[in-house]
Design a protein around this motif. Structure first.
Motif, PDB file in Angstrom:
ATOM      1  N   THR A   1       0.844  -1.179   0.000  1.00 24.79           N
ATOM      2  CA  THR A   1       0.000   0.000   0.000  1.00 24.79           C
ATOM      3  C   THR A   1       0.887   1.239   0.000  1.00 24.79           C
ATOM      4  N   PRO A   2       0.620   2.155  -0.900  1.00 27.78           N
ATOM      5  CA  PRO A   2       1.406   3.398  -0.896  1.00 27.78           C
ATOM      6  C   PRO A   2       1.261   4.127   0.444  1.00 27.78           C
ATOM      7  N   LYS A   3       2.360   4.696   0.907  1.00 21.91           N
ATOM      8  CA  LYS A   3       2.398   5.354   2.221  1.00 21.91           C
ATOM      9  C   LYS A   3       1.314   6.421   2.380  1.00 21.91           C
ATOM     10  N   GLU A   4       1.019   7.140   1.309  1.00 20.33           N
ATOM     11  CA  GLU A   4       0.028   8.213   1.394  1.00 20.33           C
ATOM     12  C   GLU A   4      -1.397   7.675   1.591  1.00 20.33           C
ATOM     13  N   HIS A   5      -1.604   6.367   1.428  1.00 16.18           N
ATOM     14  CA  HIS A   5      -2.930   5.762   1.617  1.00 16.18           C
ATOM     15  C   HIS A   5      -3.094   5.154   3.007  1.00 16.18           C
ATOM     16  N   ILE A   6      -2.047   5.166   3.801  1.00 19.23           N
ATOM     17  CA  ILE A   6      -2.087   4.590   5.143  1.00 19.23           C
ATOM     18  C   ILE A   6      -2.408   5.694   6.145  1.00 19.23           C
ATOM     19  N   LEU A   7      -3.337   5.408   7.063  1.00 20.14           N
ATOM     20  CA  LEU A   7      -3.701   6.399   8.068  1.00 20.14           C
ATOM     21  C   LEU A   7      -2.512   6.763   8.932  1.00 20.14           C
ATOM     22  N   LYS A   8      -2.403   8.025   9.240  1.00 25.61           N
ATOM     23  CA  LYS A   8      -1.356   8.513  10.133  1.00 25.61           C
ATOM     24  C   LYS A   8      -1.878   8.484  11.564  1.00 25.61           C
ATOM     25  N   TRP A   9      -0.956   8.586  12.530  1.00 22.45           N
ATOM     26  CA  TRP A   9      -1.282   8.509  13.942  1.00 22.45           C
ATOM     27  C   TRP A   9      -2.392   9.477  14.320  1.00 22.45           C
ATOM     28  N   ASP A  10      -2.275  10.741  13.916  1.00 21.58           N
ATOM     29  CA  ASP A  10      -3.282  11.733  14.292  1.00 21.58           C
ATOM     30  C   ASP A  10      -4.630  11.437  13.639  1.00 21.58           C
ATOM     31  N   GLU A  11      -4.627  10.834  12.456  1.00 18.98           N
ATOM     32  CA  GLU A  11      -5.879  10.471  11.789  1.00 18.98           C
ATOM     33  C   GLU A  11      -6.564   9.314  12.523  1.00 18.98           C
ATOM     34  N   ILE A  12      -5.788   8.356  12.997  1.00 19.80           N
ATOM     35  CA  ILE A  12      -6.348   7.237  13.756  1.00 19.80           C
ATOM     36  C   ILE A  12      -6.966   7.750  15.049  1.00 19.80           C
ATOM     37  N   GLU A  13      -6.266   8.645  15.720  1.00 16.78           N
ATOM     38  CA  GLU A  13      -6.782   9.232  16.958  1.00 16.78           C
ATOM     39  C   GLU A  13      -8.091   9.992  16.692  1.00 16.78           C
ATOM     40  N   LYS A  14      -8.101  10.783  15.628  1.00 24.61           N
ATOM     41  CA  LYS A  14      -9.290  11.578  15.282  1.00 24.61           C
ATOM     42  C   LYS A  14     -10.485  10.666  14.977  1.00 24.61           C
ATOM     43  N   ILE A  15     -10.245   9.611  14.213  1.00 27.52           N
ATOM     44  CA  ILE A  15     -11.316   8.666  13.876  1.00 27.52           C
ATOM     45  C   ILE A  15     -11.801   7.965  15.142  1.00 27.52           C
ATOM     46  N   GLY A  16     -10.863   7.584  16.015  1.00 20.28           N
ATOM     47  CA  GLY A  16     -11.248   6.950  17.277  1.00 20.28           C
ATOM     48  C   GLY A  16     -12.172   7.838  18.092  1.00 20.28           C
ATOM     49  N   LYS A  17     -11.831   9.117  18.194  1.00 22.49           N
ATOM     50  CA  LYS A  17     -12.666  10.064  18.940  1.00 22.49           C
ATOM     51  C   LYS A  17     -14.051  10.197  18.301  1.00 22.49           C
ATOM     52  N   LEU A  18     -14.092  10.251  16.974  1.00 21.24           N
ATOM     53  CA  LEU A  18     -15.382  10.347  16.268  1.00 21.24           C
ATOM     54  C   LEU A  18     -16.224   9.094  16.498  1.00 21.24           C
ATOM     55  N   PHE A  19     -15.589   7.917  16.463  1.00 21.86           N
ATOM     56  CA  PHE A  19     -16.314   6.673  16.710  1.00 21.86           C
ATOM     57  C   PHE A  19     -16.910   6.657  18.117  1.00 21.86           C
ATOM     58  N   VAL A  20     -16.118   7.045  19.112  1.00 20.71           N
ATOM     59  CA  VAL A  20     -16.596   7.054  20.493  1.00 20.71           C
ATOM     60  C   VAL A  20     -17.757   8.033  20.634  1.00 20.71           C
ATOM     61  N   LYS A  21     -17.638   9.186  20.000  1.00 27.70           N
ATOM     62  CA  LYS A  21     -18.713  10.186  20.043  1.00 27.70           C
ATOM     63  C   LYS A  21     -19.999   9.632  19.431  1.00 27.70           C
ATOM     64  N   ALA A  22     -19.847   8.727  18.443  1.00 28.33           N
ATOM     65  CA  ALA A  22     -21.003   8.127  17.775  1.00 28.33           C
ATOM     66  C   ALA A  22     -21.512   6.882  18.508  1.00 28.33           C
TER      67      ALA A  22
END
Length: 101
Positions: A1-22
Motif C-alpha cells: 500500500t502506498p504510504k500516502e494511503h495509510i492512516l497517520k497517527w493523528d488520523e487514527i486518533e481523530k477517527i477513534g474520537k469520532l467513533f466514540v462520540k457516535a
C-alpha cells in the motif's frame, strides 16, 4: 500500500474520537503488523484515554513480549496473537524473519 494511503497517527486518533462520540465502545488495531508502526505505543496510549469498553490489537507477537505491561497500563484490554504457522521455518518465512524464534 502506498504510504500516502495509510492512516497517520493523528488520523487514527481523530477517527477513534469520532467513533466514540457516535457510540462505539470497542476498537481493534490490526492491519499488517501494528507493532511495526513507529507510533503504535502513542496510538494505544491516546486511544486508551477514550471511554472504551475494549481496546484490542491483533499482532503476530514478534515485538510484543517486552511491551505487554506498558500496553496494559496505557489502556489495551485485549491482545490477539495471530500465529501464521506452527512450523518454525514457515512462520519465519511468512513473518520475513531471518532467524528462528
Amino acid at each position: 500500500t502506498p504510504k500516502e494511503h495509510i492512516l497517520k497517527w493523528d488520523e487514527i486518533e481523530k477517527i477513534g474520537k469520532l467513533f466514540v462520540k457516535a457510540g462505539v465502545d470497542k476498537i481493534r488495531l490490526t492491519g499488517g503488523e501494528p507493532t511495526v508502526w513507529k507510533e503504535y505505543m502513542d496510538i494505544i496510549s491516546d486511544l486508551g484515554q477514550l471511554n472504551l469498553k475494549s481496546l484490542a490489537m491483533t499482532t503476530n507477537g514478534l515485538n510484543i513480549k517486552r511491551k505487554i505491561p506498558e500496553l496494559k497500563t496505557w489502556g489495551l484490554t485485549h491482545l490477539n496473537i495471530s500465529i501464521d504457522s506452527l512450523v518454525e521455518a514457515k512462520f519465519d518465512f511468512i513473518t520475513r524473519r531471518l532467524n528462528g524464534l
